[in-house]
Design a protein around this motif. Structure first.
Motif, mmCIF file in Angstrom:
data_model
loop_
_atom_site.group_PDB
_atom_site.id
_atom_site.type_symbol
_atom_site.label_atom_id
_atom_site.label_comp_id
_atom_site.label_asym_id
_atom_site.label_seq_id
_atom_site.Cartn_x
_atom_site.Cartn_y
_atom_site.Cartn_z
ATOM 1 N N VAL A 179 0.853 -1.190 0.000
ATOM 2 C CA VAL A 179 0.000 0.000 0.000
ATOM 3 C C VAL A 179 0.890 1.241 0.000
ATOM 4 C CG1 VAL A 179 -1.794 1.268 1.221
ATOM 5 C CG2 VAL A 179 -1.831 -1.244 1.196
ATOM 6 N N PRO A 180 0.779 2.108 -1.011
ATOM 7 C CA PRO A 180 1.640 3.291 -1.083
ATOM 8 C C PRO A 180 1.214 4.343 -0.059
ATOM 9 C CG PRO A 180 0.055 3.320 -2.885
ATOM 10 C CD PRO A 180 -0.138 2.011 -2.168
ATOM 11 N N PRO A 181 2.118 5.248 0.303
ATOM 12 C CA PRO A 181 1.788 6.263 1.315
ATOM 13 C C PRO A 181 0.499 7.011 1.025
ATOM 14 C CG PRO A 181 4.136 6.325 0.812
ATOM 15 C CD PRO A 181 3.527 5.347 -0.146
ATOM 16 N N GLY A 182 0.242 7.289 -0.243
ATOM 17 C CA GLY A 182 -0.946 8.055 -0.601
ATOM 18 C C GLY A 182 -2.251 7.311 -0.402
ATOM 19 N N ALA A 183 -2.187 5.983 -0.206
ATOM 20 C CA ALA A 183 -3.405 5.185 -0.046
ATOM 21 C C ALA A 183 -3.580 4.650 1.371
ATOM 22 C CB ALA A 183 -3.398 4.031 -1.044
ATOM 23 N N VAL A 184 -2.609 4.914 2.247
ATOM 24 C CA VAL A 184 -2.655 4.362 3.614
ATOM 25 C C VAL A 184 -3.908 4.817 4.359
ATOM 26 C CG1 VAL A 184 -1.539 4.492 5.881
ATOM 27 C CG2 VAL A 184 -0.179 3.977 3.850
ATOM 28 N N ALA A 185 -4.378 6.029 4.088
ATOM 29 C CA ALA A 185 -5.571 6.546 4.773
ATOM 30 C C ALA A 185 -6.810 5.711 4.455
ATOM 31 C CB ALA A 185 -5.807 8.004 4.376
ATOM 32 N N ASN A 186 -6.795 4.985 3.322
ATOM 33 C CA ASN A 186 -7.939 4.149 2.945
ATOM 34 C C ASN A 186 -7.847 2.726 3.491
ATOM 35 O OD1 ASN A 186 -9.173 6.176 1.430
ATOM 36 N ND2 ASN A 186 -8.052 5.627 -0.424
ATOM 37 N N GLN A 187 -6.752 2.418 4.188
ATOM 38 C CA GLN A 187 -6.494 1.039 4.617
ATOM 39 C C GLN A 187 -7.289 0.704 5.881
ATOM 40 O OE1 GLN A 187 -2.295 0.352 4.964
ATOM 41 N NE2 GLN A 187 -2.510 -1.869 5.085
ATOM 42 N N ALA A 188 -8.124 -0.329 5.789
ATOM 43 C CA ALA A 188 -8.892 -0.767 6.962
ATOM 44 C C ALA A 188 -7.983 -1.491 7.947
ATOM 45 C CB ALA A 188 -10.012 -1.699 6.531
ATOM 46 N N TRP A 189 -8.360 -1.439 9.192
ATOM 47 C CA TRP A 189 -7.758 -2.312 10.198
ATOM 48 C C TRP A 189 -8.576 -3.596 10.257
ATOM 49 C CZ3 TRP A 189 -3.230 -2.030 12.586
ATOM 50 C CH2 TRP A 189 -2.571 -0.784 12.605
ATOM 51 N N GLY A 190 -7.878 -4.721 10.413
ATOM 52 C CA GLY A 190 -8.557 -5.978 10.677
ATOM 53 C C GLY A 190 -8.714 -6.160 12.173
#
Length: 350
Positions: A179-190
């Motif tokens: 996941v690139p830095p620009g997309a980390v904000a969209n990353q869900a937590w499991g």
């Protein structure tokens, strides 16, 4: 319809968040539930990134099919054609196709804990078959992992780089191995059973087997190109179509590259049996299909995927132009995923 299938499962299993997408006749619809992060109270959306788990295998299979369509990879070749250090080993008695269909002769579900990236080739060289290639299906991350690894070698590429190029050709703009830095904000937590936040800890050959992060928007797009591959340029069209070929009959299921197939309509009981724990953890007798081809009759293609904090299911029926994507940030029971997906597809079917 989607609410009736999804909300009871979320309540029963205390799933923090789910992203569901369906497609009917070429149009996509999105249904988002709960939270991608409990701590930050971030709502799930169709751009939220989930760990796909073993649904990643269908993308690896598409990459292998792309390599085959490009004339770089032969499914009939033996692994040593691309990885010379395997010459003369038990694994080299299997074909590349056997690796991609879990029929190499008994590779285990997971690598032994002691095996690290640096020991991967040694592990396969020393592995001893428990059955003749093509006689049994034993679902296996090492099998599919080596399949992806030799595919990258055949393409003369790093696996991550090859997969990123495939994502672009399939129109998947929010799918990543890293996941690139620009997309980390969209990353869900499991989340685990104790509601503790967690993310995947990648093991050996994780990228081809369970390493993709993606959104419901991208996954329903992937379903749509599987329903109508003719929208793709060559050789991506042939790559997708190649994953629809069935190679081995295993009980009521037909095993292809990545996808598992059932005649449509299919009963819930039959679909759950094909995705049961015994199909995942045990060796099952396999029969090679004499003239492998894509099915001509209506067929459901499906795949489950899990990591420690995520549980997912995708399925599509090309003849009906319908598909469902169910992504969740908790690893809840597979039978309930199948039940929800089956209920939605049955109601979508014209």
């Amino acid at each position: 319809m989607v609410d009736q299938a999804i909300r009871p499962i979320m309540a029963e299993h205390e799933v923090p968040g789910m992203a569901v997408a369906v497609t009917v006749g070429g149009k996509a619809y999105f249904f988002n539930y709960g939270l991608a992060s409990i701590k930050d109270q971030t709502p799930v959306s169709e751009t939220t990134l989930f760990e796909l788990g073993s649904i990643s295998k269908t993308l690896t299979a598409t990459l292998a099919s792309y390599a085959q369509a490009s004339g770089k990879l032969s499914l009939d070749a033996h692994p040593s054609a691309y990885m010379a250090q395997l010459k003369g080993s038990d694994i080299d008695k299997a074909s590349v196709l056997n690796l991609g269909t879990y029929t190499a002769g008994g590779l285990p579900l997971q690598f032994p804990e002691a095996v690290k990236d640096a020991h991967m080739a040694d592990y396969f060289r020393q592995w001893q078959a428990q059955a003749a290639p093509g006689t049994q299906r034993r679902y296996s991350n090492p099998s599919l992992g080596l399949f992806g690894h030799v595919t990258a070698l055949a393409l003369g590429s790093d696996f991550d780089e090859a997969m990123n190029q495939l994502f672009a050709q399939l129109g998947l703009s929010s799918s990543y191995l890293r996941v690139p830095p620009g997309a980390v904000a969209n990353q869900a937590w499991g989340y685990d059973e104790d509601k503790q936040a967690r993310r995947m800890d990648p093991g050996v050959l994780a990228a081809p087997t369970y390493g993709v992060h993606s959104s419901s928007a991208d996954m329903i797009g992937f379903m749509q190109v599987n329903i109508a591959p003719e929208q793709l340029d060559e050789p991506a069209r042939r790559a997708v179509q190649g994953t629809h070929v069935g190679y081995f009959k295993v009980g009521a299921m037909v095993q292809g590259l990545g996808w598992e197939q059932y005649p449509w309509p299919v009963s819930l009981k039959r679909l759950q049996a094909g995705n049961s724990r015994s199909m995942i953890t045990q060796a099952n007798a396999a029969r090679r299909i004499g003239a492998p081809k894509a099915p001509s009759a209506p067929t459901l293609f499906n795949k489950t995927g899990s990591t420690g904090g995520f549980g997912n299911y995708v399925a599509f029926v090309p003849a009906k132009k319908i598909a469902v994507v169910i992504l969740a940030n908790k690893n809840y029971p597979i039978p309930d995923r199948i039940k929800a997906g089956h209920a939605i597809l049955e109601q979508l079917a014209p």
